[in-house]
Design an enzyme around this catalytic site. Structure first.
Site, mmCIF file in Angstrom:
data_model
loop_
_atom_site.group_PDB
_atom_site.id
_atom_site.type_symbol
_atom_site.label_atom_id
_atom_site.label_comp_id
_atom_site.label_asym_id
_atom_site.label_seq_id
_atom_site.Cartn_x
_atom_site.Cartn_y
_atom_site.Cartn_z
ATOM 1 N N ASP A 92 1.115 -1.087 -0.082
ATOM 2 C CA ASP A 92 -0.007 0.013 0.178
ATOM 3 C C ASP A 92 1.319 1.084 -0.194
ATOM 4 O O ASP A 92 0.595 2.398 -0.402
ATOM 5 C CB ASP A 92 -0.994 -0.050 1.076
ATOM 6 C CG ASP A 92 -0.809 -0.134 2.711
ATOM 7 O OD1 ASP A 92 0.990 -0.823 2.712
ATOM 8 O OD2 ASP A 92 -0.338 0.519 3.841
ATOM 9 N N ASP B 228 4.190 2.270 8.842
ATOM 10 C CA ASP B 228 4.670 1.049 10.214
ATOM 11 C C ASP B 228 3.051 0.898 9.298
ATOM 12 O O ASP B 228 2.453 0.561 10.269
ATOM 13 C CB ASP B 228 4.461 1.702 11.401
ATOM 14 C CG ASP B 228 3.269 2.254 11.514
ATOM 15 O OD1 ASP B 228 2.843 2.919 11.031
ATOM 16 O OD2 ASP B 228 2.809 2.220 13.015
ATOM 17 N N GLU B 229 3.490 -0.170 8.209
ATOM 18 C CA GLU B 229 2.471 -0.509 7.310
ATOM 19 C C GLU B 229 2.726 -1.821 6.416
ATOM 20 O O GLU B 229 3.957 -3.013 6.109
ATOM 21 C CB GLU B 229 1.107 -0.023 7.246
ATOM 22 C CG GLU B 229 -0.592 -0.319 6.502
ATOM 23 C CD GLU B 229 -1.554 0.319 6.147
ATOM 24 O OE1 GLU B 229 -1.938 0.321 5.603
ATOM 25 O OE2 GLU B 229 -0.971 1.521 6.989
ATOM 26 N N TRP C 238 -11.509 -5.717 -1.847
ATOM 27 C CA TRP C 238 -10.367 -6.557 -1.852
ATOM 28 C C TRP C 238 -10.636 -8.131 -1.584
ATOM 29 O O TRP C 238 -9.410 -8.384 -2.456
ATOM 30 C CB TRP C 238 -10.262 -6.136 0.127
ATOM 31 C CG TRP C 238 -9.749 -4.767 0.105
ATOM 32 C CD1 TRP C 238 -9.056 -4.095 -0.072
ATOM 33 C CD2 TRP C 238 -10.855 -3.713 0.381
ATOM 34 N NE1 TRP C 238 -8.299 -3.249 0.448
ATOM 35 C CE2 TRP C 238 -9.917 -2.607 0.535
ATOM 36 C CE3 TRP C 238 -12.069 -3.058 -0.157
ATOM 37 C CZ2 TRP C 238 -10.152 -1.016 0.543
ATOM 38 C CZ3 TRP C 238 -12.443 -1.675 -0.294
ATOM 39 C CH2 TRP C 238 -11.296 -0.763 0.233
ATOM 40 N N GLU D 28 -2.628 8.676 -0.808
ATOM 41 C CA GLU D 28 -3.036 7.985 0.134
ATOM 42 C C GLU D 28 -4.787 9.100 -0.140
ATOM 43 O O GLU D 28 -5.831 8.158 -1.032
ATOM 44 C CB GLU D 28 -2.987 7.609 1.066
ATOM 45 C CG GLU D 28 -4.067 7.171 1.656
ATOM 46 C CD GLU D 28 -3.710 6.367 3.005
ATOM 47 O OE1 GLU D 28 -3.676 5.087 3.465
ATOM 48 O OE2 GLU D 28 -2.495 6.825 3.622
#
Length: 890
Positions: free
Chosen positions: A459, A464-465, A530, A742
């Site tokens: 993404d 922190d992802e 998704w 985003e």
């Protein structure tokens, strides 16, 4: 005489790939140029198989017909370690010359080939407490006459090997991130030039990586897969007489600390140059403290060869600006947001610390670290007192700007370079037009793809992802597949999706999957957009590459997902009562609650249900499951009828939103043509009322421009494209964005940073509009799987006076270009050898053309209604023909 083909390629591998896992790799070739009347009627393949000891086996195989893409392997299956060299010649009336050979080398295809075991440092408690990665080492002896040496490497964590002081290969972040509970990838390196007769040494650096490093949002989770680092390596040296010396990780190795004090993908790396001996991986080294290793044994899951390319440094960026902040602190601008890390040439007193902190944007001239959340994104170098050139080994950051502090003296452009890291895919698509802002938008899309294809499709690269979100790649896959050869990488990722789905009985929102709140507490419902990646992403790969194998490989996954959606929806076929993310990041939703989009999330979910059922039916037909296909077509029709009853009670959506009209149009859900015309007219009206400002999130954005074009409202689609006010694509360009954001307002019009906890400046999902730029603005799209038939249908509009796109299809380069001048539109198309094209001009004329370059001229009045664009639910899976009006998969 027939033309000379290119050197053959194999599966989706780069030329000369080592350590492949297919015993019968499919073969492809292109014909760069041919006479207008040429047609391949047969092909002859010469296959030379060479065993590790040099024994050759030569066979020749003749194939009838015109197939040249992913042709079944004609020879006997490859054995482990065997090399294959393949030449091809083609026949029309006569045979043409042989091509140059294409080469490939098999990896270790049988589990019995592995003698290596996982090993790591034995001081378990101390290692767990310090979280300091170790190094592994062994010396060995080789005889005279080694003619070939290969190193096979993987691990729990990241691993980088050196042989006699020389690094093995140029891959980064080896072995990458797979679903470690189900499979572990290995890499293969040619180390023939590294070894020598007599004493040799091999050393392996270890890093936390995805295995035990911090992963996920909300502070992240440590030790997701385990708390102990380990490597598995097998070096095989073959001598001229056929002898083999194997050096494998086992209890004879030793372990010791090195100069890496800590290593993390989110937080960065800390390296103490005072502790580094550059001779540590050479024979005879006696420095440092080396201890016995812990032997863990086999990994317990299948070891698999790579399907796609590795991560590499693919480019270096030099500073475009350096600001001296005083006291050894500098702000460096590399001019481009990207994924990578710094390489510095540092100097200073022993024990001094140089810190490198990374950020996507500056606020008031200082790095904005808020978008990083809890990722430190900081590398630290402790100096030894001697000059050093250094970059971290086991981290990657997302940034445009870097703050360097603790620097001795001035910092110049030769002291630092940014090394761009991502999966080393081949570029296949280009676009350009007369509007410089649109060109910069397209370039931003390219850079967001590059930044987020780091072994898996993520993404974002900075905070922190950095997870493999399924919805992001589902909506972006058509764009990605045009711009780069993503087939190998995404096919590998889809294998992990299927593995996680089988374990979870659910397609999770990110792959590889591990639970995080709030999703851990949410029901395992199929999330529209998704979870639909299980169906729609392999469907796109087939459409763009012609690879029916990916459909076979993922068919059970696709079918299981559709059945899950059907169960969750129930007998009324409406996806109400299920957990949904809806039109995620709709700009009209509250910034801190993107779940509250203005379009009913159940409308989004049910629309996707109908579309996914129809696409699954097309896939079923393509793989020969015709009974399933009939059943899923009927299901799709049932859902479409239910959708119309529930969400279009008077022939128009209950939600008067851009997303509702766009999805209904592109997925073919209007109850009749009258409703479709009225619906697309209302969508155009909404766009005009908004002055071209967009009102869609992740679900609606990929569809809105297509929906307008399909309804004959191309000018409104261009109004959306060329709008410069927030929210819009070009607003982000004018605000200084060099990647796709985003949120539409990640940086707000007043210059303030969007303070939401979810604010990234490098997400590709909203860049899915680039697929419309390719297919509709430039006018080049697949009309059959793999571009064997190409649809050329340019739709000029807005202020554009010219546009062009080029795509390296499986058959060769296809191009479309148009230019407006004096009320005339001149269109030029190029069809590669082996394909054919359907040209449809704005005045309604059409023509089918064969390979070569063709030019057409017609009258065109800017601002008039456009013709229908490619989109909708055309069942292209498995299609090899049909009329020129068939719609491509949206």
């Amino acid at each position: 005489m027939a033309p000379r083909p290119s050197a053959p390629s194999f599966e989706h591998h780069a030329p000369g790939r080592l350590g492949t896992g297919e015993p019968a790799p499919r073969v492809s070739w292109t014909v760069p140029a041919a006479d207008p009347d040429y047609r391949q009627r047969a092909a002859r393949l010469e296959v030379v198989l060479t065993s590790p000891d040099g024994t050759e086996e030569v066979t020749t195989h003749e194939l009838g017909g015109a197939e040249q893409v992913l042709v079944p392997w004609p020879a006997r299956p490859l054995r482990s370690r065997e090399r294959a060299s393949v030449r091809v010649r083609v026949r029309d009336r006569d045979w043409g010359p042989w091509s140059e050979p294409g080469r490939i080398e098999a990896g270790l295809l049988d589990p019995a080939d592995w003698r290596a075991e996982l090993i790591g440092p034995a001081w378990e408690e101390e290692a767990a407490a310090l979280r300091r990665p170790a190094r592994l080492r062994r010396e060995f002896t080789l005889p005279v006459g080694v003619v070939r040496a290969r190193l096979y490497l993987t691990g729990h964590g990241l691993a980088e090997a050196e042989v006699n002081g020389r690094r093995a290969g140029d891959e980064e972040l080896t072995p990458g991130w797979t679903s470690y509970r189900h499979r572990l990838r290995y890499a293969a390196f040619d180390v023939t030039e590294h070894v020598r007769p007599g004493r040799n040494a091999i050393g392996i650096w270890l890093g936390d990586g995805w295995w035990r490093g911090r992963l996920g949002f909300g502070g992240g989770t440590l030790d997701v897969y385990g708390d102990r680092l380990a490597a598995l390596a097998q070096l095989e040296a073959v001598t001229a007489d056929g002898g083999v010396v194997t050096v494998a990780t086992d209890g004879s190795w030793t372990a010791g600390y090195g100069p890496i004090l800590s290593s993390g993908l989110y937080d960065g790396e800390r390296f103490d140059a005072r502790l580094h001996d550059p001779d540590w991986s050479r024979p005879g080294h006696d420095g440092g403290s080396w201890s016995p290793v812990r032997v863990e044994g086999p990994p317990g899951v299948p070891l698999v060869a790579p399907q796609g390319p590795p991560v590499r440094c693919v480019e270096e960026l030099r500073p475009v600006g350096i600001v001296d902040k005083g006291e050894g602190r500098f702000i460096i601008d590399f001019g481009q947001n990207h994924s990578g890390r710094l390489r510095v040439r540092a100097r200073g007193p022993r024990g001094a610390v140089v810190r490198m902190r990374h950020a996507e944007i500056l606020v008031d001239g200082e790095p904005a670290t808020g978008p990083l959340r809890e990722a430190r994104a900081t590398d630290e170098l402790v100096l030894s007192g001697e000059p050093i050139e250094w970059e971290p080994r086991f981290t990657v950051h997302g940034y445009r700007y870097a703050e360097v502090s603790g620097w001795e003296g001035g910092l110049g452009p030769d002291d630092v370079v940014s090394r761009v890291l991502h999966t080393d895919m081949r570029r296949t698509g280009w676009f350009e037009c007369s509007d410089g802002l649109v060109n910069r938008l397209h370039e931003n899309v390219v850079w967001s793809l590059r930044s987020n294809f780091v072994d898996i499709p993520t993404d974002c690269p900075q905070r922190d992802e950095r997870l493999g979100w399924t919805g992001d790649i589902q909506v972006f896959a058509p764009t990605a597949a045009f711009l780069y050869d993503t087939a190998g990488m995404l096919s590998s990722w889809l294998r992990d999706l299927a593995a996680e789905q089988a374990e979870q009985d659910w397609v999770p929102p990110w792959v590889p999957y591990f639970p995080l709140e709030p999703f851990r507490s949410m029901p395992k419902d199929p999330y529209a957009v998704w979870s639909d990646a299980a169906v729609l992403t392999p469907d796109v790969l087939h459409e763009r590459t012609g690879d029916r194998g990916v459909l076979h490989a993922q068919y059970d996954s696709a079918r299981a997902h559709l059945e899950h959606v059907a169960r969750a929806a129930g007998g009324d076929r409406i996806c109400r009562g299920t957990e949904q993310l809806g039109d995620w990041l709709d700009p009209n939703a509250p910034p801190e609650n993107p779940f509250e989009a203005t379009t009913d999330k159940y409308l989004v979910a049910t629309a996707y249900f109908a579309h996914t059922a129809r696409r699954t039916a097309a896939i079923a037909d393509a793989v020969g499951e015709h009974a399933d296909a009939a059943r899923y077509r009927a299901l799709g029709d049932e859902v479409a009828a239910a959708y119309a009853r529930e969400f279009l009670p008077d022939g128009r959506p209950k939600d008067d939103t851009q997303t509702a009209y766009a999805l209904t149009t592109v997925f073919g859900l209007w109850p009749d043509d009258g409703a479709r015309r009225a619906g697309t007219a209302r969508l155009a009206e909404l766009v005009r009322e908004a002055g071209g400002r967009i009102s869609t999130g992740f679900a609606g954005t990929p569809a809105v421009a297509d929906a307008l074009s399909m309804g004959g409202h191309t000018e409104e689609a261009y109004l959306l494209l060329q709008c410069t006010e927030c929210p819009s694509w070009l607003y982000t360009v004018l605000a200084g964005g060099t990647t796709v954001w985003e949120r539409w307002d990640s940086l707000r019009p007043d210059g303030a940073l969007n303070t939401s906890s979810m604010t990234s400046f490098n997400h590709y999902a909203l860049g899915s509009v680039a697929d419309w730029l390719h297919r509709v603005v430039a006018g080049i799209a697949p009309a059959g799987p793999g571009y064997r038939r190409i649809r050329f249908r340019p739709e000029p509009g807005g202020s554009l006076t010219w546009a062009e796109a080029h795509h390296d299809t499986p058959y060769g380069r296809a191009s479309a270009a148009w230019r407006l001048s004096g009320g005339e539109l001149e269109t030029t198309v190029t069809v590669p050898v082996g394909a054919e094209g359907d040209v449809v001009l704005p005045d309604g004329t059409s023509r089918r053309v064969r390979h070569g370059t063709h030019r057409f001229t017609c009258g065109f009045a800017p601002g008039r209604p456009g013709s229908a664009a490619d989109g909708g639910d055309g069942d292209t899976a498995g299609d090899t023909g049909g009329d020129t009006d068939g719609a491509a998969n949206a």
